[in-house]
Design a protein around this motif. Structure first.
Motif, PDB file in Angstrom:
ATOM      1  N   UNK A 145       0.836  -1.204   0.000  1.00  0.00           N
ATOM      2  CA  UNK A 145       0.000   0.000   0.000  1.00  0.00           C
ATOM      3  C   UNK A 145       0.876   1.263   0.000  1.00  0.00           C
ATOM      4  N   UNK A 146       1.950   1.223   0.811  1.00  0.00           N
ATOM      5  CA  UNK A 146       2.780   2.430   0.937  1.00  0.00           C
ATOM      6  C   UNK A 146       3.616   2.721  -0.305  1.00  0.00           C
ATOM      7  N   UNK A 147       3.680   1.746  -1.236  1.00  0.00           N
ATOM      8  CA  UNK A 147       4.424   2.004  -2.471  1.00  0.00           C
ATOM      9  C   UNK A 147       3.548   2.622  -3.552  1.00  0.00           C
ATOM     10  N   UNK A 148       2.256   2.614  -3.352  1.00  0.00           N
ATOM     11  CA  UNK A 148       1.362   3.069  -4.420  1.00  0.00           C
ATOM     12  C   UNK A 148       1.481   4.578  -4.641  1.00  0.00           C
ATOM     13  N   UNK A 149       1.282   5.013  -5.896  1.00  0.00           N
ATOM     14  CA  UNK A 149       1.451   6.436  -6.206  1.00  0.00           C
ATOM     15  C   UNK A 149       0.243   7.260  -5.799  1.00  0.00           C
ATOM     16  N   UNK A 180      16.281   9.420  -6.075  1.00  0.00           N
ATOM     17  CA  UNK A 180      14.876   9.491  -5.672  1.00  0.00           C
ATOM     18  C   UNK A 180      14.035   8.535  -6.530  1.00  0.00           C
ATOM     19  N   UNK A 181      14.679   7.928  -7.521  1.00  0.00           N
ATOM     20  CA  UNK A 181      14.028   6.921  -8.383  1.00  0.00           C
ATOM     21  C   UNK A 181      12.951   7.503  -9.289  1.00  0.00           C
ATOM     22  N   UNK A 182      13.175   8.701  -9.803  1.00  0.00           N
ATOM     23  CA  UNK A 182      12.365   9.166 -10.928  1.00  0.00           C
ATOM     24  C   UNK A 182      12.587   8.191 -12.075  1.00  0.00           C
ATOM     25  N   UNK A 183      11.655   8.106 -12.989  1.00  0.00           N
ATOM     26  CA  UNK A 183      11.759   7.069 -14.028  1.00  0.00           C
ATOM     27  C   UNK A 183      12.963   7.305 -14.937  1.00  0.00           C
ATOM     28  N   UNK A 238      12.834   7.228  -2.265  1.00  0.00           N
ATOM     29  CA  UNK A 238      11.736   7.809  -3.037  1.00  0.00           C
ATOM     30  C   UNK A 238      11.033   8.882  -2.224  1.00  0.00           C
ATOM     31  N   UNK A 239      10.468   9.867  -2.922  1.00  0.00           N
ATOM     32  CA  UNK A 239       9.748  10.953  -2.254  1.00  0.00           C
ATOM     33  C   UNK A 239       8.252  10.894  -2.505  1.00  0.00           C
ATOM     34  N   UNK A 240       7.865  10.796  -3.769  1.00  0.00           N
ATOM     35  CA  UNK A 240       6.434  10.887  -4.041  1.00  0.00           C
ATOM     36  C   UNK A 240       6.088  10.162  -5.336  1.00  0.00           C
ATOM     37  N   UNK A 241       4.774  10.049  -5.559  1.00  0.00           N
ATOM     38  CA  UNK A 241       4.235   9.555  -6.825  1.00  0.00           C
ATOM     39  C   UNK A 241       4.859   8.255  -7.289  1.00  0.00           C
ATOM     40  N   UNK A 242       5.238   8.235  -8.563  1.00  0.00           N
ATOM     41  CA  UNK A 242       5.757   7.000  -9.174  1.00  0.00           C
ATOM     42  C   UNK A 242       7.099   6.568  -8.601  1.00  0.00           C
ATOM     43  N   UNK A 243       7.782   7.452  -7.872  1.00  0.00           N
ATOM     44  CA  UNK A 243       9.125   7.103  -7.386  1.00  0.00           C
ATOM     45  C   UNK A 243       9.104   5.893  -6.450  1.00  0.00           C
ATOM     46  N   UNK A 244       8.020   5.764  -5.658  1.00  0.00           N
ATOM     47  CA  UNK A 244       7.947   4.634  -4.725  1.00  0.00           C
ATOM     48  C   UNK A 244       7.757   3.325  -5.493  1.00  0.00           C
ATOM     49  N   UNK A 245       6.983   3.395  -6.554  1.00  0.00           N
ATOM     50  CA  UNK A 245       6.789   2.195  -7.386  1.00  0.00           C
ATOM     51  C   UNK A 245       8.139   1.790  -7.993  1.00  0.00           C
TER      52      UNK A 245
END
Ligand code: UDX
Length: 440
Positions: free
Chosen positions: A170-174, A345-348, A365-372
């Protein structure tokens, strides 16, 4: 006498005005220009690309009406919704002028290629009877998980995460950065509902995200998908699309470092940190005893007045073992033999740039797609470690050493090098799929 005016095939390309979106669009533009198209880049005044760096393209500024309040609020969803609302009229006027004009600039626009977030272009293309293509600049897993977020939200987040999202938690979702779900919902629906575009160009590789791409094709994308990543490698160019000035002095600093010894630290173009986080990062880097190249972007630290002092202390302590810059030529840095790890930060884009050079990652990761992306890097592709929770200098020091000097880091490095080789091979083999694009 025969008219000297030859109608050239012109593509109108519309990036989303953030660095992580401008870069792939301009790389694609370079590739298509090298393949015989004329290119017009339609862009906002806000975060405008630098036309003088790309004399081969025509630039078309659009009236975005973005205010300083919009920008300083850091509410990305609101900025994106406003751009879609405000730029449509301006682009329509420009299209009408191009269709009616008779100079070189009037060459007919045969297709609009727009960033997935600039979906207003679909209506413009339809109105002028022009084909359109969508460029997706985030991963296929991000697309799948954004759609899942909408379903989970509709169910009040009481359902289990669908099995096909494994290994995302759940915590990885954007999830949206603000609690305003309505804006997020509007953006996601608009960017993934394609009714008129002819095809999707995707900055991913079919072998990197096979099940995610298959899910997308089966569930909601009936038009052809062209995965052509990594876009930055399909058409090498020396012209940079950076909004900030790149500090190339770090390359000569890198030349003096032992092979694979440097941890490169950069958190992209939008992440914001606190002063405390910068302190923990800085002292963790110092204590790790590894050489480091650290990008501290101007404006990236909230209340950044006190940050100069922190950076000065770190520099004094570390001497020549560290190099701090405001913005780096990242692709060259990652391709430099001195770099052995990337704290990202794992931006795509950063993810693909790191995989392309065989550099393992330390994911924050910070936000959005970065966690995915971070979850895929660490748990699916096995090329990185994740640093979660509150930043603590001892933990930072430990995790840097795990990536840079310990056995698990060596294994991640081997896997990252496999990705690099595979990307090189697919770039050699896959010319045909990108060539197909020319006929769309
Ligand atoms: C944003 C989102 O944050 C990201 O998650 C999404 O996937 C794309 O849009 P950004 O945060 O800027 O992008 O990250 P990223 O996608 O990694 O793009 C940053 C780009 O800036 C990369 O192409 C990188 O090479 C470049 N860069 C970064 C530099 O050229 N120099 C630097 O010092 C840092």
């Amino acid at each position: 006498m025969e008219s000297s005016r030859v109608k050239r095939r012109r593509l109108l390309m519309v990036p989303c005005p953030y660095q992580g979106h401008i870069n792939p669009m301009l790389h694609l533009a370079t590739f298509l220009h090298q393949n015989g198209f004329s290119i017009t880049i339609a862009h906002t005044f806000f975060n405008s690309p630098h036309p003088y760096r790309h004399p081969e393209f025509t630039f078309l500024p659009l009236n975005d009406s973005i205010t300083a309040d919009h920008v300083s609020s850091w509410d990305l969803a609101s900025v994106l919704l406003a751009i879609n609302e405000n730029c449509k009229g301006s682009l329509e006027e420009a299209m009408a002028a191009m269709a009616g004009g008779d100079g070189e600039e009037s060459s007919e626009v045969v297709c609009i290629i727009h960033d997935e977030l600039m979906y207003y272009c679909e209506g413009v293309a339809s109105r002028f009877g022009v084909r359109s293509l969508v460029l997706r600049t985030t991963s296929a897993a991000t697309c799948v998980s954004r759609c899942a977020v909408l379903n989970l939200h509709a169910a009040g987040f009481e359902e289990e995460i669908p099995a096909e999202l494994h290994p995302l938690r759940l915590k990885d979702l954007p999830l949206p950065a603000t609690s305003d779900f309505t804006k997020f919902h509007e953006l996601v629906i608009n960017m993934y509902t394609i009714t008129t575009a002819k095809a999707v160009i995707w900055n991913t590789m079919p072998w990197l995200e096979p099940s995610e791409l298959n899910q997308i094709k089966a569930k909601f994308c009936q038009i052809p998908i062209f995965p052509i990543a990594p876009i930055h490698k399909i058409s090498p160019t020396s012209s940079s699309s950076s909004l900030l000035k790149e500090d190339s002095t770090c390359l000569s600093w890198l030349d003096k470092q032992p092979p694979k010894s440097v941890i490169y630290v950069s958190l992209g173009s939008v992440a914001l940190l606190t002063k405390e986080e910068v302190e923990e990062m800085g002292w963790g880097l110092v204590n790790s005893n590894q050489p480091f190249l650290w990008v501290v972007r101007p404006g990236s630290v909230r209340g950044s007045d006190a940050i100069e002092l922190v950076l000065k202390e770190v520099e004094e302590k570390v001497g020549d073992r560290g190099c701090i810059v405001q913005w780096a030529p990242q692709k060259e840095v990652l391709g430099h033999g001195g770099v052995g790890g990337f704290w990202s930060h794992c931006g795509w884009n950063s993810t693909l740039e790191s995989l392309s050079e065989g550099v393992p990652l330390l994911c924050r990761a910070f936000s959005g797609d970065q966690r995915v992306n971070a979850r895929y890097i660490s748990c699916v592709w096995g090329v990185g470690l994740t640093l979660e929770g509150e930043l603590d200098r001892k933990e930072v020091e430990k995790v840097i050493r795990r990536v840079m000097v310990e056995e698990e880091g060596r294994k991640m490095k081997e896997r990252a090098m496999d990705f690099k080789r595979r990307i090189e091979d697919s770039l050699k083999e896959d010319r045909s799929s990108s060539c197909d694009l020319k006929d769309r």
